[in-house]
Scaffold this active site. Structure first.
Site, mmCIF file in Angstrom:
data_model
loop_
_atom_site.group_PDB
_atom_site.id
_atom_site.type_symbol
_atom_site.label_atom_id
_atom_site.label_comp_id
_atom_site.label_asym_id
_atom_site.label_seq_id
_atom_site.Cartn_x
_atom_site.Cartn_y
_atom_site.Cartn_z
ATOM 1 N N THR A 101 0.806 -1.219 0.000
ATOM 2 C CA THR A 101 0.000 0.000 0.000
ATOM 3 C C THR A 101 0.834 1.261 0.000
ATOM 4 O OG1 THR A 101 -1.758 -1.180 1.165
ATOM 5 C CG2 THR A 101 -1.860 1.203 1.215
ATOM 6 N N THR A 177 2.012 -4.317 4.633
ATOM 7 C CA THR A 177 2.006 -4.508 6.091
ATOM 8 C C THR A 177 1.592 -5.898 6.537
ATOM 9 O OG1 THR A 177 -0.269 -3.661 6.260
ATOM 10 C CG2 THR A 177 1.538 -2.064 6.490
ATOM 11 N N ASP A 178 0.837 -6.628 5.718
ATOM 12 C CA ASP A 178 0.269 -7.895 6.188
ATOM 13 C C ASP A 178 1.330 -8.899 6.616
ATOM 14 O OD1 ASP A 178 -2.240 -6.910 5.813
ATOM 15 O OD2 ASP A 178 -2.760 -8.180 4.112
ATOM 16 N N LYS A 254 1.754 -7.394 13.544
ATOM 17 C CA LYS A 254 0.597 -6.629 13.107
ATOM 18 C C LYS A 254 -0.599 -7.071 13.940
ATOM 19 C CE LYS A 254 -2.086 -5.156 9.111
ATOM 20 N NZ LYS A 254 -2.267 -5.150 7.650
#
Length: 438
Positions: A101, A177-178, A254
């Site tokens: 992203t 980020t995942d 996360k």
């Protein structure tokens, strides 16, 4: 797909095209936004608009009035170049883009966000970066983080090594980020670094007013210029733009699907806080590797197959047997509580260790540590020579076992590696009896 049939005719007659801002009025509701093209799966009576908030919605236009508010055009993905004037007074910071992203752009056909920017586009979109360092931007691949594999980890490690070897004072990796914490952990074990290596990303893309990309990137430059020569993750520390936290790569996780402060350091505080381009160490008692303490080195030997398996009530022990039959190089079992599994599963784990497959035990609990000396099921696991790893995160244990099993196939040597704190991944202040008994 494009608008078809009566919707196409209506839009043409109304002189409305994709990119225009429209107002849709229905009984008791009104929407205003930019017209996007239709994805293939949308209803034939629906048009898609992007709201000012950055969210996309589909609106059924039956019984609706549509009017054009203003002309629009698809924003150019190609941005004006940035003058990358180099200065001997600035640090040399490399930005490697893997996608995600933070390096994404809106697809005006579907309204979705895709990893379409190159690293240089990222720099053009954030020209302020060049005020703080000599930036060398490079796209090494362009994927979503859920598509990350160990082959990509190896490629990333090699690219980071080359950048440092060629004089980079710090390296930033733009990443989705995942699975960022997996990559940060894997890189931690594969690279000994004399300079900071900082992973950063964004929870919200740059087309949204609430995007966190700018703050995360700017803070990452500060981290890349700092004295913390470890693999770290730099992301928002709060929901607003107050500051960013710098997390150790082997200790971060996360924790939320969409919050901007999604990353948390587990069983320790973040290493530092970055606010207004200033880095402040959070805990003076926490040791970290300082710049130039290590010599640059790389070891990307990873095992072919390691599995991360969650233990759960009613789990069929044949799940373990499948991995054993397929000849996996190691298993990480995310046990319940202190690191427990059912009796049937323990029997299959015993078969795995008898077949010389190392089995590491972690806990599903986010905080705390395993302790197999408390209950009978834990002691039975110890009998089968499993490897408990204190408070190491499951994701970290997975990447570390990939690396450990890539170094040797000797079970005792793998145990020694897994129970040695190499990159700040575990608490070693426990009684020595913890590791001697286990």
């Amino acid at each position: 797909m494009a608008y078809e049939g009566y919707l196409k005719d209506f839009l043409e007659l109304s002189n409305i095209t994709v990119g225009d801002t429209v107002k849709i009025t229905k009984p008791n509701v009104e929407h205003e936004g930019m017209l996007l093209e239709k994805p293939d799966y949308s209803n034939e009576n629906t048009i898609i608009i992007k709201l000012d908030s950055g969210y996309n919605i589909g609106v059924d236009i039956q019984d609706a009035k549509i009017e054009k508010i203003r002309e629009g055009s698809k924003p150019k993905i190609e941005l004006d170049p940035v003058d990358k004037e180099l200065s001997d007074e600035k640090d040399n910071v490399s930005i490697l883009s893997t996608g995600g992203t933070v390096a994404s752009v809106i697809d005006y056909k579907t309204g979705a966000v895709h990893p379409a920017f190159t690293a240089d586009d990222l720099l053009r979109a954030t020209p302020e970066l060049v005020d703080y360092a000599n930036i060398n931007a490079k796209a090494i691949f362009n994927i979503l983080s859920e598509d990350m594999t160990k082959e990509y980890w190896i490629k990333t490690a090699e690219e980071v090594y080359n950048e440092i070897n060629n004089g980079a004072d710090g390296v930033i990796i733009a990443h989705g980020t995942d699975t960022m914490h997996y990559t940060a952990s894997a890189l931690s074990f594969m690279i000994d670094t004399p300079v900071p290596i900082v992973l950063t990303g964004a929870q919200r893309s740059s087309d949204r007013p609430s995007s966190d990309a700018f703050t995360n990137l700017m803070s990452s430059v500060t981290a890349a210029k700092s004295d913390i020569a470890e693999v770290t993750i730099c992301m928002h520390g709060t929901e607003d733009d107050t500051y960013c936290d710098l997390h150790r790569g082997t200790r971060a996780r996360k924790m939320h699907t969409s919050r901007r402060d999604t990353f948390t350091s587990i069983n320790m505080n973040p290493l530092a806080k970055i606010q207004n381009n200033k880095l402040t160490i959070n805990d003076s008692e926490v040791s970290y590797t300082k710049r130039n303490e290590n010599k640059l080195d790389i070891n990307t030997d990873l095992a072919d197959n390691v599995a991360l398996i969650k233990s759960y009530p009613g789990m069929n022990p044949e799940i373990i047997d499948i991995y054993v039959d397929k000849g996996y190089d190691g298993l990480v079992i995310e046990g319940t509580g202190l690191g427990h599994c059912s009796d049937d599963v323990i029997t299959s784990i015993g078969r795995a260790t008898d077949e010389k497959i190392p089995v590491v035990i972690t806990s599903q609990c986010i905080f705390g540590r395993t302790n197999l000396n408390v209950y009978s099921s834990g002691r039975r696991l110890l009998h089968h020579k499993v490897i408990p790893v204190s408070d190491m995160l499951s994701e970290t244990a997975y990447t570390k076992l990939l690396w450990a099993a890539g170094q040797t196939d000797d079970m005792e040597e793998i145990r020694k590696i897994m129970q040695t704190n190499l990159k700040g991944e575990m608490d070693t202040t426990l009684s020595q009896n913890y590791f001697i008994k286990n």
